[in-house]
Design a protein around this motif. Structure first.
Motif, PDB file in Angstrom:
ATOM      1  N   GLU A   1      -1.958   6.408  11.145  1.00 17.33           N
ATOM      2  CA  GLU A   1      -2.214   6.515  12.579  1.00 17.33           C
ATOM      3  C   GLU A   1      -3.712   6.428  12.866  1.00 17.33           C
ATOM      4  O   GLU A   1      -4.137   5.811  13.832  1.00 17.33           O
ATOM      5  CB  GLU A   1      -1.658   7.830  13.123  1.00 17.33           C
ATOM      6  N   ALA A   2      -4.514   7.036  11.998  1.00 13.91           N
ATOM      7  CA  ALA A   2      -5.967   7.025  12.174  1.00 13.91           C
ATOM      8  C   ALA A   2      -6.559   5.652  11.892  1.00 13.91           C
ATOM      9  O   ALA A   2      -7.517   5.244  12.542  1.00 13.91           O
ATOM     10  CB  ALA A   2      -6.612   8.068  11.270  1.00 13.91           C
ATOM     11  N   ASP A   3      -5.970   4.930  10.923  1.00 15.01           N
ATOM     12  CA  ASP A   3      -6.532   3.631  10.535  1.00 15.01           C
ATOM     13  C   ASP A   3      -5.461   2.784   9.854  1.00 15.01           C
ATOM     14  O   ASP A   3      -5.181   2.963   8.674  1.00 15.01           O
ATOM     15  CB  ASP A   3      -7.722   3.839   9.603  1.00 15.01           C
ATOM     16  N   ARG A   4      -4.879   1.871  10.598  1.00 13.29           N
ATOM     17  CA  ARG A   4      -3.818   0.996  10.060  1.00 13.29           C
ATOM     18  C   ARG A   4      -4.317   0.095   8.935  1.00 13.29           C
ATOM     19  O   ARG A   4      -3.527  -0.396   8.131  1.00 13.29           O
ATOM     20  CB  ARG A   4      -3.217   0.128  11.168  1.00 13.29           C
ATOM     21  N   THR A   5      -5.638  -0.126   8.873  1.00 15.90           N
ATOM     22  CA  THR A   5      -6.155  -1.007   7.820  1.00 15.90           C
ATOM     23  C   THR A   5      -6.145  -0.339   6.448  1.00 15.90           C
ATOM     24  O   THR A   5      -6.556  -0.947   5.467  1.00 15.90           O
ATOM     25  CB  THR A   5      -7.583  -1.513   8.148  1.00 15.90           C
ATOM     26  N   THR A   6      -5.660   0.906   6.374  1.00 15.58           N
ATOM     27  CA  THR A   6      -5.524   1.577   5.079  1.00 15.58           C
ATOM     28  C   THR A   6      -4.230   1.178   4.367  1.00 15.58           C
ATOM     29  O   THR A   6      -4.062   1.479   3.187  1.00 15.58           O
ATOM     30  CB  THR A   6      -5.554   3.109   5.236  1.00 15.58           C
ATOM     31  N   ALA A   7      -3.329   0.495   5.053  1.00 18.31           N
ATOM     32  CA  ALA A   7      -2.028   0.128   4.467  1.00 18.31           C
ATOM     33  C   ALA A   7      -2.150  -0.564   3.112  1.00 18.31           C
ATOM     34  O   ALA A   7      -1.379  -0.241   2.189  1.00 18.31           O
ATOM     35  CB  ALA A   7      -1.229  -0.721   5.447  1.00 18.31           C
ATOM     36  N   PRO A   8      -3.086  -1.503   2.910  1.00 17.80           N
ATOM     37  CA  PRO A   8      -3.181  -2.146   1.596  1.00 17.80           C
ATOM     38  C   PRO A   8      -3.413  -1.184   0.436  1.00 17.80           C
ATOM     39  O   PRO A   8      -2.976  -1.446  -0.684  1.00 17.80           O
ATOM     40  CB  PRO A   8      -4.372  -3.110   1.757  1.00 17.80           C
ATOM     41  N   TYR A   9      -4.056  -0.057   0.685  1.00 20.91           N
ATOM     42  CA  TYR A   9      -4.274   0.933  -0.378  1.00 20.91           C
ATOM     43  C   TYR A   9      -2.936   1.536  -0.824  1.00 20.91           C
ATOM     44  O   TYR A   9      -2.751   1.843  -1.997  1.00 20.91           O
ATOM     45  CB  TYR A   9      -5.238   2.033   0.082  1.00 20.91           C
ATOM     46  N   PHE A  10      -2.022   1.695   0.118  1.00 24.09           N
ATOM     47  CA  PHE A  10      -0.703   2.222  -0.225  1.00 24.09           C
ATOM     48  C   PHE A  10       0.140   1.155  -0.923  1.00 24.09           C
ATOM     49  O   PHE A  10       0.861   1.450  -1.872  1.00 24.09           O
ATOM     50  CB  PHE A  10       0.002   2.752   1.029  1.00 24.09           C
ATOM     51  N   PHE A  11       0.031  -0.085  -0.464  1.00 19.44           N
ATOM     52  CA  PHE A  11       0.744  -1.182  -1.122  1.00 19.44           C
ATOM     53  C   PHE A  11       0.258  -1.327  -2.560  1.00 19.44           C
ATOM     54  O   PHE A  11       1.046  -1.549  -3.476  1.00 19.44           O
ATOM     55  CB  PHE A  11       0.543  -2.498  -0.375  1.00 19.44           C
ATOM     56  N   GLU A  12      -1.054  -1.195  -2.760  1.00 23.06           N
ATOM     57  CA  GLU A  12      -1.670  -1.314  -4.078  1.00 23.06           C
ATOM     58  C   GLU A  12      -1.094  -0.290  -5.061  1.00 23.06           C
ATOM     59  O   GLU A  12      -0.944  -0.563  -6.243  1.00 23.06           O
ATOM     60  CB  GLU A  12      -3.176  -1.104  -3.915  1.00 23.06           C
ATOM     61  N   MET A  13      -0.753   0.901  -4.559  1.00 18.15           N
ATOM     62  CA  MET A  13      -0.222   1.943  -5.440  1.00 18.15           C
ATOM     63  C   MET A  13       1.294   1.835  -5.606  1.00 18.15           C
ATOM     64  O   MET A  13       1.905   2.637  -6.289  1.00 18.15           O
ATOM     65  CB  MET A  13      -0.609   3.344  -4.956  1.00 18.15           C
ATOM     66  N   GLY A  14       1.912   0.829  -4.956  1.00 13.87           N
ATOM     67  CA  GLY A  14       3.349   0.617  -5.094  1.00 13.87           C
ATOM     68  C   GLY A  14       4.171   1.240  -3.986  1.00 13.87           C
ATOM     69  O   GLY A  14       5.391   1.265  -4.053  1.00 13.87           O
ATOM     70  N   MET A  15       3.519   1.733  -2.947  1.00 14.64           N
ATOM     71  CA  MET A  15       4.225   2.360  -1.826  1.00 14.64           C
ATOM     72  C   MET A  15       4.439   1.305  -0.739  1.00 14.64           C
ATOM     73  O   MET A  15       3.620   1.133   0.155  1.00 14.64           O
ATOM     74  CB  MET A  15       3.419   3.534  -1.293  1.00 14.64           C
ATOM     75  N   HIS A  16       5.556   0.596  -0.852  1.00 15.37           N
ATOM     76  CA  HIS A  16       5.827  -0.532   0.040  1.00 15.37           C
ATOM     77  C   HIS A  16       6.709  -0.160   1.227  1.00 15.37           C
ATOM     78  O   HIS A  16       6.993  -1.002   2.058  1.00 15.37           O
ATOM     79  CB  HIS A  16       6.472  -1.677  -0.748  1.00 15.37           C
ATOM     80  N   CYS A  17       7.114   1.086   1.323  1.00 13.80           N
ATOM     81  CA  CYS A  17       8.033   1.494   2.391  1.00 13.80           C
ATOM     82  C   CYS A  17       7.313   2.323   3.451  1.00 13.80           C
ATOM     83  O   CYS A  17       7.765   3.399   3.836  1.00 13.80           O
ATOM     84  CB  CYS A  17       9.199   2.276   1.804  1.00 13.80           C
ATOM     85  N   LEU A  18       6.179   1.846   3.923  1.00 13.43           N
ATOM     86  CA  LEU A  18       5.379   2.619   4.879  1.00 13.43           C
ATOM     87  C   LEU A  18       6.079   2.839   6.207  1.00 13.43           C
ATOM     88  O   LEU A  18       5.751   3.768   6.926  1.00 13.43           O
ATOM     89  CB  LEU A  18       4.031   1.943   5.119  1.00 13.43           C
TER      90      LEU A  18
END
Length: 67
Positions: free
Chosen positions: A16-33
């Motif tokens: 919510e604070a920064d949508r551009t952080t999503a790639p960091y979660f994808f990088e760790m394998g968290m694809h179900c944001l």
């Protein structure tokens, strides 16, 4: 929104604070944001599930968000 990420910060708060952080979660394998339960997990809980060092991710996210 200015947010300092800790291991207790919820994934949803970070996104919510920064949508551009999503790639960091994808990088760790968290694809179900978009999953409601994933956004209610703390960063520490998500890192445990995905085998990622939480302190390393906290540093990356805070570094990214401070720019």
């Amino acid at each position: 929104m200015n947010l300092t990420v800790t291991k207790e910060t919820l994934i949803g708060e970070i996104l919510e604070a920064d949508r551009t952080t999503a790639p960091y979660f994808f990088e760790m394998g968290m694809h179900c944001l978009g999953c409601p339960s994933s956004t209610m997990e703390s960063l520490e809980e998500a890192c445990m599930v995905h085998g990622v060092p939480v302190e390393e991710l906290v540093e990356k996210l805070n570094g990214h968000m401070s720019k």
